[in-house]
Design a protein around this motif. Structure first.
Motif, mmCIF file in Angstrom:
data_model
loop_
_atom_site.group_PDB
_atom_site.id
_atom_site.type_symbol
_atom_site.label_atom_id
_atom_site.label_comp_id
_atom_site.label_asym_id
_atom_site.label_seq_id
_atom_site.Cartn_x
_atom_site.Cartn_y
_atom_site.Cartn_z
ATOM 1 N N ARG A 15 10.020 16.114 2.747
ATOM 2 C CA ARG A 15 8.993 16.112 3.795
ATOM 3 C C ARG A 15 9.560 16.439 5.177
ATOM 4 O O ARG A 15 9.114 15.902 6.189
ATOM 5 C CB ARG A 15 8.227 14.780 3.826
ATOM 6 N N ASP A 50 6.971 17.150 8.262
ATOM 7 C CA ASP A 50 5.620 16.740 7.863
ATOM 8 C C ASP A 50 4.725 16.555 9.096
ATOM 9 O O ASP A 50 5.069 15.831 10.022
ATOM 10 C CB ASP A 50 5.701 15.431 7.072
ATOM 11 N N ARG A 51 3.598 17.239 9.115
ATOM 12 C CA ARG A 51 2.634 17.204 10.232
ATOM 13 C C ARG A 51 3.272 17.645 11.555
ATOM 14 O O ARG A 51 2.839 17.243 12.639
ATOM 15 C CB ARG A 51 1.975 15.833 10.388
ATOM 16 N N SER A 84 5.232 20.082 4.853
ATOM 17 C CA SER A 84 3.958 19.555 4.362
ATOM 18 C C SER A 84 3.031 19.205 5.528
ATOM 19 O O SER A 84 3.464 18.706 6.561
ATOM 20 C CB SER A 84 4.204 18.310 3.506
ATOM 21 N N ARG A 85 1.759 19.548 5.370
ATOM 22 C CA ARG A 85 0.706 19.252 6.358
ATOM 23 C C ARG A 85 1.048 19.805 7.745
ATOM 24 O O ARG A 85 0.598 19.296 8.760
ATOM 25 C CB ARG A 85 0.441 17.748 6.433
ATOM 26 N N GLY A 132 -0.289 21.627 1.944
ATOM 27 C CA GLY A 132 -1.316 21.232 2.899
ATOM 28 C C GLY A 132 -1.137 21.803 4.297
ATOM 29 O O GLY A 132 -1.826 21.385 5.225
ATOM 30 N N ARG A 164 -1.497 24.006 7.593
ATOM 31 C CA ARG A 164 -2.615 24.734 8.194
ATOM 32 C C ARG A 164 -2.125 25.998 8.894
ATOM 33 O O ARG A 164 -2.687 27.067 8.732
ATOM 34 C CB ARG A 164 -3.347 23.814 9.181
ATOM 35 N N THR A 167 -6.180 24.636 2.371
ATOM 36 C CA THR A 167 -6.575 24.127 3.688
ATOM 37 C C THR A 167 -6.977 25.328 4.546
ATOM 38 O O THR A 167 -7.642 26.224 4.076
ATOM 39 C CB THR A 167 -5.430 23.327 4.334
#
Length: 264
Positions: free
Chosen positions: A153, A156-157, A174-175, A193, A195, A253
């Motif tokens: 990860r 992540d975000r 991820s994300r 995930g 975007r 997504t």
């Protein structure tokens, strides 16, 4: 350069806010009374460290271990040099300055960091550059350089900035919301995930079925990024100059992210 030399860490210590700017206006006696304990003992900086302050914008932490959490959190200017390992949330929320660690770092290194540069010579635990549980974003504009391997990860975000790593585990990016991650090797299911944002890797594990190949690319933007990184990370710069194949995703997504991988 001001120096904090660790004598003992009988429990996890929270060093958030111990920046060169915060220490510059304090005497050594005043600094010794700052709370750093995370348990019931109410430990102070003086209980655990030998303190030598000179009022400069540079701070060195000697003998560091993975019991030291949030080292460099909130750093806005100046330089912190850590000799040893650190615990979780290295450089959390920092907005400027330089933070260098000679060893390895615990989880969530660089979380919510908006500016400045974090360099980890060794490995980084899970979610480096990632969002802590319940937070909206991870790395948010800073530069995070990991000399060794990042665990799962990575990024992540992540919402902005740049992450460079030798290698990373599963679910890298991820994300992801925006930003760029460059690594020689990443694990399975990168970009889960995501975007937006850009992943670049020489080698990768299994791809999600929601990533589609869009052909070979020779983009000027990658060459420009390579030029900007030639001194900071020569290996990453060399990778960015190689012929690339592009995948778009995650189509489950928004689907505006991209993964570039070396051809051949």
């Amino acid at each position: 350069m001001s120096t904090l030399t660790l004598r003992q860490a009988p429990e996890r210590l929270d060093l958030a806010g111990l920046t060169p700017a915060a220490l510059a206006g304090l005497s050594e006696a005043e600094a010794a009374r700052l709370g750093v304990g995370t348990g019931r003992r109410g430990l102070t900086l003086g209980d655990c460290f030998t303190i030598a302050l000179d009022g400069s914008d540079e701070l060195r932490i000697v003998g560091a271990t993975d019991r030291l959490d949030r080292v460099g959190a909130g750093l806005s200017r100046g330089r912190i040099v850590v000799e040893g390992d650190v615990g979780q949330r290295l450089g959390a929320g920092m907005t400027g300055g330089t933070l260098t660690v000679s060893g390895s770092a615990g989880p969530f290194a660089g979380t919510a960091a908006k500016g400045g540069t974090i360099r980890i010579a060794g490995d980084a635990a899970e979610s480096a550059g990632g969002a802590v549980h319940g937070a909206e974003v991870g790395l948010d504009g800073a530069t995070l350089v990991i000399g060794g391997r990042a665990a799962e990860r990575l990024g992540d975000r992540m919402r902005g900035g740049l992450i460079l790593a030798k290698a990373a585990g599963a679910h890298t990016g991820s994300r992801m919301i925006a930003g760029t991650i460059v690594a020689e090797e990443i694990g399975d299911h990168p970009g889960y995930g995501m975007r937006r944002g850009t992943l670049v890797a020489a080698r990768h594990g299994a791809l999600l079925p929601t990533f589609v190949e869009t052909g070979r690319q020779d983009l000027v933007v990658l060459k420009l990024l390579a030029t900007s990184l030639k001194d900071l990370a020569p290996e990453a710069a060399a990778l960015l100059r190689a012929p690339m194949r592009r995948y778009g995703g995650d189509l489950a997504t928004l689907g505006k992210g991209e993964l570039f991988t070396r051809v051949g």
